[in-house]
Design an enzyme around this catalytic site. Structure first.
Site, mmCIF file in Angstrom:
data_model
loop_
_atom_site.group_PDB
_atom_site.id
_atom_site.type_symbol
_atom_site.label_atom_id
_atom_site.label_comp_id
_atom_site.label_asym_id
_atom_site.label_seq_id
_atom_site.Cartn_x
_atom_site.Cartn_y
_atom_site.Cartn_z
ATOM 1 N N CYS A 124 81.257 49.914 11.495
ATOM 2 C CA CYS A 124 82.663 49.523 11.648
ATOM 3 C C CYS A 124 82.872 48.073 11.217
ATOM 4 C CB CYS A 124 83.094 49.696 13.101
ATOM 5 S SG CYS A 124 84.840 49.337 13.352
ATOM 6 N N CYS A 130 84.586 43.597 17.529
ATOM 7 C CA CYS A 130 84.693 43.725 18.992
ATOM 8 C C CYS A 130 83.343 43.332 19.613
ATOM 9 C CB CYS A 130 85.079 45.154 19.362
ATOM 10 S SG CYS A 130 86.480 45.775 18.383
ATOM 11 N N CYS A 174 80.766 45.852 21.119
ATOM 12 C CA CYS A 174 80.583 47.180 20.519
ATOM 13 C C CYS A 174 79.313 47.327 19.670
ATOM 14 C CB CYS A 174 81.791 47.548 19.677
ATOM 15 S SG CYS A 174 81.676 49.260 19.081
ATOM 16 N N CYS A 231 86.895 64.865 23.321
ATOM 17 C CA CYS A 231 87.409 63.647 22.690
ATOM 18 C C CYS A 231 86.529 63.259 21.503
ATOM 19 C CB CYS A 231 87.427 62.515 23.709
ATOM 20 S SG CYS A 231 88.035 60.970 23.008
ATOM 21 N N CYS A 249 91.429 65.299 22.202
ATOM 22 C CA CYS A 249 91.699 63.855 22.257
ATOM 23 C C CYS A 249 90.972 63.233 21.067
ATOM 24 C CB CYS A 249 91.165 63.283 23.567
ATOM 25 S SG CYS A 249 91.326 61.488 23.687
ATOM 26 N N CYS A 255 95.959 57.815 26.185
ATOM 27 C CA CYS A 255 94.787 57.493 27.000
ATOM 28 C C CYS A 255 94.521 56.025 26.670
ATOM 29 C CB CYS A 255 93.621 58.386 26.588
ATOM 30 S SG CYS A 255 92.052 57.904 27.325
ATOM 31 N N ARG A 270 90.076 57.107 34.834
ATOM 32 C CA ARG A 270 88.748 57.604 34.438
ATOM 33 C C ARG A 270 87.654 56.566 34.655
ATOM 34 N NH1 ARG A 270 89.089 59.419 29.074
ATOM 35 N NH2 ARG A 270 90.138 61.172 30.022
HETATM 36 N N1 SAM Z 1 87.093 52.408 16.746
HETATM 37 C C1 SAM Z 1 88.109 52.893 17.589
HETATM 38 C C2 SAM Z 1 88.753 51.813 18.419
HETATM 39 O O1 SAM Z 1 88.163 50.779 18.640
HETATM 40 O O2 SAM Z 1 89.879 52.033 18.856
HETATM 41 C C3 SAM Z 1 87.668 54.016 18.517
HETATM 42 C C4 SAM Z 1 86.293 53.962 19.160
HETATM 43 S S1 SAM Z 1 85.965 52.590 20.253
HETATM 44 C C5 SAM Z 1 84.232 52.732 20.465
HETATM 45 C C6 SAM Z 1 86.686 53.115 21.796
HETATM 46 C C7 SAM Z 1 86.554 52.214 22.992
HETATM 47 O O3 SAM Z 1 85.237 52.275 23.487
HETATM 48 C C8 SAM Z 1 86.800 50.740 22.825
HETATM 49 O O4 SAM Z 1 88.152 50.420 22.782
HETATM 50 C C9 SAM Z 1 86.152 50.173 24.084
HETATM 51 O O5 SAM Z 1 87.090 50.105 25.128
HETATM 52 C C10 SAM Z 1 85.075 51.214 24.409
HETATM 53 N N2 SAM Z 1 83.723 50.630 24.260
HETATM 54 C C11 SAM Z 1 83.064 50.408 23.109
HETATM 55 N N3 SAM Z 1 81.871 49.833 23.345
HETATM 56 C C12 SAM Z 1 81.758 49.706 24.683
HETATM 57 C C13 SAM Z 1 80.754 49.163 25.537
HETATM 58 N N4 SAM Z 1 79.643 48.638 25.055
HETATM 59 N N5 SAM Z 1 80.976 49.186 26.868
HETATM 60 C C14 SAM Z 1 82.117 49.716 27.370
HETATM 61 N N6 SAM Z 1 83.098 50.225 26.605
HETATM 62 C C15 SAM Z 1 82.936 50.213 25.281
HETATM 63 C C1 DTB Z 2 86.841 54.811 26.346
HETATM 64 O O1 DTB Z 2 87.657 54.068 26.948
HETATM 65 N N1 DTB Z 2 85.539 54.807 26.566
HETATM 66 C C2 DTB Z 2 84.877 55.730 25.688
HETATM 67 C C3 DTB Z 2 86.062 56.431 24.980
HETATM 68 N N2 DTB Z 2 87.185 55.691 25.439
HETATM 69 C C4 DTB Z 2 86.052 56.619 23.535
HETATM 70 C C5 DTB Z 2 83.887 55.082 24.793
HETATM 71 C C6 DTB Z 2 82.805 54.332 25.509
HETATM 72 C C7 DTB Z 2 81.834 53.846 24.500
HETATM 73 C C8 DTB Z 2 80.657 53.177 25.124
HETATM 74 C C9 DTB Z 2 79.698 52.641 24.109
HETATM 75 C C10 DTB Z 2 79.073 53.671 23.214
HETATM 76 O O2 DTB Z 2 78.636 54.737 23.699
HETATM 77 O O3 DTB Z 2 78.986 53.426 22.005
HETATM 78 FE FE1 SF4 Z 3 84.916 49.313 15.614
HETATM 79 FE FE2 SF4 Z 3 83.675 49.387 17.934
HETATM 80 FE FE3 SF4 Z 3 85.797 47.820 17.643
HETATM 81 FE FE4 SF4 Z 3 86.113 50.523 17.652
HETATM 82 S S1 SF4 Z 3 85.411 49.238 19.357
HETATM 83 S S2 SF4 Z 3 87.050 49.054 16.237
HETATM 84 S S3 SF4 Z 3 84.190 51.128 16.686
HETATM 85 S S4 SF4 Z 3 83.850 47.602 16.565
#
Ligand code: SAM
Ligand code: DTB
Ligand code: SF4
Length: 350
Positions: A67, A71, A74, A111, A142, A202, A274
């Site tokens: 990506c 973030c 992430c 989802c 979702c 959501c 959730r």
């Molecule tokens: N890329 C898209 C976005 O950012 O909207 C969708 C996938 S993204 C992984 C969805 C959500 O996962 C993020 O907004 C964040 O709230 C959650 N997330 C990602 N990494 C995480 C982590 N290490 N711990 C907790 N939540 C996480």
């Molecule tokens: C959300 O709020 N939490 C989920 C879902 N929406 C997509 C994602 C959590 C991702 C946690 C880190 C990972 O597994 O990569």
């Molecule tokens: Fe990309 Fe992760 Fe940010 Fe979603 S949360 S936009 S997958 S860097």
């Protein structure tokens, strides 16, 4: 300090739907004695839900890693070295196979997540095909694909998408510490397109990212004062992944996490709250406190997107020990029950 010393927390009618919450009220809720806060949240929970029922969703990463966004939490951001390899969008058939397994394992909602900043227009027909076919299995659908334009939201709705997940992630005044490649308003705009297209939202965030209590209140305030409360509110506890900038952040006090859940329940009484990422490292007792504080939804299955989640047997045992059962959902073809439920009931009967 007596409870009545926090007037802002006592004047509002418990359980009423409000969109005019004030920061001072949320801070007053955070400052309540823990048993009092739990009592209030549990009371509001019962006004709208059966507290024995928990909605069960399963997650699948349909497009992993690579990506371009930054973030700081992430593991899928290309720029951090986390060991997550970039993969292409999965085929519809491969997604369907996972959806069948999720249904058999008891999920009522499926989802699909993609590590995109936003989908390209050429991706939309492929994702639309996945949505149509997953829905045809009798699952709620979702997706979480990043920012959407209004036409993209309309196209996903036409394919049968029930929910779109797009998080605010943190308070407006902490956001700049976490993400620099898109701003808060971009997120609010996407949520507006999703609502306008007629989909359910959501939307939640992450705690334990080094934010202050006031900033946790600020996240909940931003969520609760959206034009419509999100239908589902995922509260994620940061999963710390080596290689991400937030790896090594001080752990959040577990009771502060429970307080955050309770205040999400109090401020968004009719939403599914959730207990989302971070469950794998929570004790059963902490999860039980979260359910008592009004959480009524989980992700079920051994993986979230790239990180771990409690294994199925552990969740089944927890449901059985706590007397919880999966929530049934109405879909066009009838009522679907999640069978983590049945397993838990069988174990209780045994
Ligand atoms: N890329 C898209 C976005 O950012 O909207 C969708 C996938 S993204 C992984 C969805 C959500 O996962 C993020 O907004 C964040 O709230 C959650 N997330 C990602 N990494 C995480 C982590 N290490 N711990 C907790 N939540 C996480
Ligand atoms: C959300 O709020 N939490 C989920 C879902 N929406 C997509 C994602 C959590 C991702 C946690 C880190 C990972 O597994 O990569
Ligand atoms: Fe990309 Fe992760 Fe940010 Fe979603 S949360 S936009 S997958 S860097």
């Amino acid at each position: 300090m007596s409870v009545s010393a926090t007037p802002a927390a006592t004047v509002s009618v418990p359980g009423a739907l409000r969109h005019d919450w004030q920061q001072v009220e949320l801070l007053a809720l955070f400052e309540l004695p823990f048993p009092e806060l739990l009592h209030r949240a549990a009371s509001v929970h019962r006004q709208h839900f059966d507290p024995a029922e928990v909605q069960v969703s399963t997650l699948l990463s349909v497009k992993t890693g690579g990506c371009p966004e930054d973030c700081a939490y992430c593991p899928q951001a290309q720029r951090y070295h986390t060991g997550v390899d970039a993969q292409k969008l999965m085929s519809t058939e491969a997604v369907l196979e996972k959806a069948r397994q999720a249904k058999a394992a008891g999920a009522s909602r499926f989802c699909m997540g993609a590590a995109w900043r936003s989908p390209k227009d050429r991706d939309i027909p492929k994702v639309a095909a996945m949505i149509r076919e997953v829905k045809a299995l009798g699952l709620e659908t979702c997706a979480t694909l990043g920012m959407l334009s209004a036409p993209q939201a309309d196209a996903l709705k036409s394919a049968g998408l029930d929910y779109y997940n797009h998080n605010l992630d943190t308070a407006p005044d902490y956001y700049g510490e976490i993400i620099h490649t898109r701003d808060y308003q971009d997120r609010l705009d996407t949520l507006g397109h999703v609502r306008d297209a007629g989909m359910k939202t959501c939307c939640g965030g992450i705690v334990g990212m080094g934010e202050s209590r006031a900033q946790r209140a600020g996240l909940l305030l931003a969520l609760a004062n959206l034009p419509a409360h999100p239908d589902s509110v995922p509260i994620n506890r940061l999963v710390q992944v080596e290689g991400t900038p937030l790896h090594g952040t001080a752990e959040l006090d577990p009771f502060e996490f429970v307080r955050t859940i309770a205040i999400a329940r109090l401020t968004m009484p009719r939403s599914m709250v959730r207990l989302s990422a971070g469950r794998e490292s929570m004790s059963d007792e902490l999860q039980a406190l979260c359910f008592a504080a009004g959480a009524n939804s989980i992700f079920h299955g051994e993986k979230l997107l790239t990180t771990g989640n409690p294994d199925v047997e552990r969740d089944q045992a927890l449901f059985a020990r706590l007397g919880l059962r999966p929530m049934a959902v109405q879909v066009e073809s009838g009522t679907v029950h999640a069978d983590i439920v049945e397993t838990a009931a069988c174990e209780r009967a045994a």
